[in-house]
Scaffold this motif. Structure first.
Motif, PDB file in Angstrom:
ATOM      1  N   UNK A 166       4.463  78.883 -86.449  1.00 60.87           N
ATOM      2  CA  UNK A 166       5.538  78.442 -85.568  1.00 60.87           C
ATOM      3  C   UNK A 166       5.263  78.827 -84.110  1.00 60.87           C
ATOM      4  N   UNK A 167       4.726  80.048 -83.927  1.00 56.47           N
ATOM      5  CA  UNK A 167       4.404  80.475 -82.559  1.00 56.47           C
ATOM      6  C   UNK A 167       3.293  79.629 -81.959  1.00 56.47           C
ATOM      7  N   UNK A 168       2.288  79.303 -82.760  1.00 54.14           N
ATOM      8  CA  UNK A 168       1.211  78.437 -82.267  1.00 54.14           C
ATOM      9  C   UNK A 168       1.744  77.058 -81.903  1.00 54.14           C
ATOM     10  N   UNK A 169       2.628  76.514 -82.738  1.00 56.07           N
ATOM     11  CA  UNK A 169       3.185  75.190 -82.453  1.00 56.07           C
ATOM     12  C   UNK A 169       4.024  75.221 -81.171  1.00 56.07           C
ATOM     13  N   UNK A 170       4.811  76.300 -81.007  1.00 55.46           N
ATOM     14  CA  UNK A 170       5.640  76.416 -79.805  1.00 55.46           C
ATOM     15  C   UNK A 170       4.771  76.537 -78.540  1.00 55.46           C
ATOM     16  N   UNK A 171       3.687  77.326 -78.637  1.00 56.06           N
ATOM     17  CA  UNK A 171       2.786  77.470 -77.483  1.00 56.06           C
ATOM     18  C   UNK A 171       2.115  76.142 -77.154  1.00 56.06           C
ATOM     19  N   UNK A 172       1.740  75.395 -78.189  1.00 57.79           N
ATOM     20  CA  UNK A 172       1.109  74.092 -77.968  1.00 57.79           C
ATOM     21  C   UNK A 172       2.081  73.121 -77.309  1.00 57.79           C
ATOM     22  N   UNK A 173       3.329  73.131 -77.718  1.00 59.54           N
ATOM     23  CA  UNK A 173       4.330  72.251 -77.117  1.00 59.54           C
ATOM     24  C   UNK A 173       4.567  72.614 -75.650  1.00 59.54           C
ATOM     25  N   UNK A 174       4.552  73.932 -75.350  1.00 57.89           N
ATOM     26  CA  UNK A 174       4.706  74.349 -73.954  1.00 57.89           C
ATOM     27  C   UNK A 174       3.537  73.876 -73.100  1.00 57.89           C
ATOM     28  N   UNK A 175       2.334  73.959 -73.654  1.00 57.83           N
ATOM     29  CA  UNK A 175       1.163  73.463 -72.916  1.00 57.83           C
ATOM     30  C   UNK A 175       1.265  71.967 -72.676  1.00 57.83           C
ATOM     31  N   UNK A 176       1.695  71.207 -73.684  1.00 63.70           N
ATOM     32  CA  UNK A 176       1.866  69.769 -73.497  1.00 63.70           C
ATOM     33  C   UNK A 176       2.903  69.460 -72.427  1.00 63.70           C
ATOM     34  N   UNK A 177       4.009  70.186 -72.454  1.00 64.64           N
ATOM     35  CA  UNK A 177       5.059  69.962 -71.465  1.00 64.64           C
ATOM     36  C   UNK A 177       4.557  70.269 -70.056  1.00 64.64           C
ATOM     37  N   UNK A 178       3.826  71.374 -69.896  1.00 68.06           N
ATOM     38  CA  UNK A 178       3.290  71.731 -68.578  1.00 68.06           C
ATOM     39  C   UNK A 178       2.288  70.694 -68.091  1.00 68.06           C
ATOM     40  N   UNK A 179       1.465  70.178 -69.014  1.00 68.49           N
ATOM     41  CA  UNK A 179       0.499  69.152 -68.623  1.00 68.49           C
ATOM     42  C   UNK A 179       1.204  67.879 -68.176  1.00 68.49           C
ATOM     43  N   UNK A 180       2.270  67.490 -68.862  1.00 68.88           N
ATOM     44  CA  UNK A 180       3.016  66.298 -68.466  1.00 68.88           C
ATOM     45  C   UNK A 180       3.674  66.480 -67.097  1.00 68.88           C
ATOM     46  N   UNK A 181       4.196  67.680 -66.834  1.00 70.69           N
ATOM     47  CA  UNK A 181       4.796  67.946 -65.530  1.00 70.69           C
ATOM     48  C   UNK A 181       3.760  67.863 -64.415  1.00 70.69           C
ATOM     49  N   UNK A 182       2.571  68.417 -64.658  1.00 72.56           N
ATOM     50  CA  UNK A 182       1.525  68.354 -63.650  1.00 72.56           C
ATOM     51  C   UNK A 182       1.083  66.928 -63.393  1.00 72.56           C
ATOM     52  N   UNK A 183       1.002  66.130 -64.470  1.00 71.78           N
ATOM     53  CA  UNK A 183       0.639  64.721 -64.285  1.00 71.78           C
ATOM     54  C   UNK A 183       1.705  63.976 -63.486  1.00 71.78           C
ATOM     55  N   UNK A 184       2.964  64.305 -63.719  1.00 72.09           N
ATOM     56  CA  UNK A 184       4.055  63.651 -62.987  1.00 72.09           C
ATOM     57  C   UNK A 184       3.994  64.012 -61.504  1.00 72.09           C
ATOM     58  N   UNK A 185       3.755  65.297 -61.205  1.00 71.87           N
ATOM     59  CA  UNK A 185       3.654  65.719 -59.807  1.00 71.87           C
ATOM     60  C   UNK A 185       2.466  65.058 -59.131  1.00 71.87           C
ATOM     61  N   UNK A 186       1.342  64.979 -59.841  1.00 73.10           N
ATOM     62  CA  UNK A 186       0.156  64.331 -59.284  1.00 73.10           C
ATOM     63  C   UNK A 186       0.406  62.858 -59.026  1.00 73.10           C
ATOM     64  N   UNK A 187       1.173  62.227 -59.939  1.00 70.62           N
ATOM     65  CA  UNK A 187       1.485  60.820 -59.735  1.00 70.62           C
ATOM     66  C   UNK A 187       2.341  60.584 -58.513  1.00 70.62           C
ATOM     67  N   UNK A 188       3.190  61.569 -58.150  1.00 67.08           N
ATOM     68  CA  UNK A 188       4.016  61.459 -56.943  1.00 67.08           C
ATOM     69  C   UNK A 188       3.171  61.716 -55.707  1.00 67.08           C
ATOM     70  N   UNK A 189       2.241  62.671 -55.813  1.00 68.15           N
ATOM     71  CA  UNK A 189       1.447  63.033 -54.643  1.00 68.15           C
ATOM     72  C   UNK A 189       0.435  61.966 -54.268  1.00 68.15           C
ATOM     73  N   UNK A 190      -0.136  61.305 -55.248  1.00 67.69           N
ATOM     74  CA  UNK A 190      -1.179  60.335 -54.953  1.00 67.69           C
ATOM     75  C   UNK A 190      -0.705  59.206 -54.039  1.00 67.69           C
ATOM     76  N   UNK A 191       0.445  58.565 -54.277  1.00 61.08           N
ATOM     77  CA  UNK A 191       0.902  57.534 -53.333  1.00 61.08           C
ATOM     78  C   UNK A 191       1.153  58.091 -51.931  1.00 61.08           C
ATOM     79  N   UNK A 192       1.677  59.328 -51.840  1.00 59.70           N
ATOM     80  CA  UNK A 192       1.924  59.931 -50.526  1.00 59.70           C
ATOM     81  C   UNK A 192       0.612  60.184 -49.797  1.00 59.70           C
ATOM     82  N   UNK A 193      -0.391  60.696 -50.510  1.00 65.18           N
ATOM     83  CA  UNK A 193      -1.694  60.925 -49.888  1.00 65.18           C
ATOM     84  C   UNK A 193      -2.340  59.608 -49.467  1.00 65.18           C
ATOM     85  N   UNK A 194      -2.189  58.581 -50.278  1.00 60.91           N
ATOM     86  CA  UNK A 194      -2.738  57.276 -49.921  1.00 60.91           C
ATOM     87  C   UNK A 194      -2.048  56.711 -48.685  1.00 60.91           C
TER      88      UNK A 194
END
Length: 203
Positions: free
Chosen positions: A20-48
């Motif tokens: 259960x702890x491994x699954x919870x840690x994996x879900x947190x990593x997935x959530x953090x990766x999705x947040x970083x991708x979302x922020x990058x998606x916002x930054x790229x149009x601004x940088x362009x």
């Protein structure tokens, strides 16, 4: 004989990480990766957008510079020396000197640029500063200007840039190549060179 020695603690001991702890840690990593991708998606149009604005600014500056040069060229009524040439102190045409090691120290600029090996670009000899000076006399007069500005530190202000060296003073600005082997330009100070002070040979 080879044999495998396992860990000191059994796999199912108290220190074993629960599934259960491994699954919870994996879900947190997935959530953090999705947040970083979302922020990058916002930054790229601004940088362009910033990059496009900077590129438009560069293009507009180049167009404005071309218009100013064309307007100034249309107002030239004085005699010109042949273009795309270098000249020695006596007015003889020479090939453009090969680039040497750049000079960065102000003391060296003041000394090296006054040597007889320094040549003059036609842009400097065709300067509006010399519009009332006969062509055959401009070589000596340009030598006088260079010597006047570089003779002492108080005469001219030296600014060492990456692709040129600028010396300002006595109501004129001249530019040198980074190695001080050629005087590139000579222009009166002020936004409109044609309305600026002309050369006074007595000075």
């Amino acid at each position: 004989m080879l044999r495998f020695i396992g860990p000191d603690r059994p796999w199912f001991g108290r220190e074993h990480v629960l599934i259960e702890d491994l699954r919870r840690a994996y879900e947190l990593l997935l959530q953090r990766d999705q947040e970083q991708r979302a922020v990058k998606g916002v930054r790229q149009p601004e940088e362009q957008r910033r990059a496009d604005a900077h590129e438009r600014h560069i293009v507009e500056q180049a167009a404005a510079r071309t218009r100013r040069d064309a307007a100034l060229q249309a107002q030239i009524t004085w005699q010109l020396v042949p273009a795309d040439c270098a000249y020695d102190w006596d007015g003889n045409q020479l090939p453009f000197p090969e680039a040497r090691r750049p000079i960065r120290a102000e003391e060296s600029v003041l000394r090296v640029a006054r040597r007889p090996g320094t040549v003059f670009h036609d842009d400097a000899l065709n300067s509006p500063f010399f519009r009332d000076v006969p062509v055959e006399e401009r070589f000596q007069h340009l030598r006088n200007v260079v010597d006047k500005l570089l003779r002492a530190p108080t005469k001219g202000t030296v600014a060492v840039e990456r692709d040129h060296i600028a010396v300002s003073g006595q109501k004129v600005t001249l530019t040198l190549t980074p190695d001080c082997t050629m005087v590139r330009t000579l222009n009166p100070l002020g936004p409109n060179p044609l309305n600026s002070t002309q050369y006074n040979g007595k000075r």
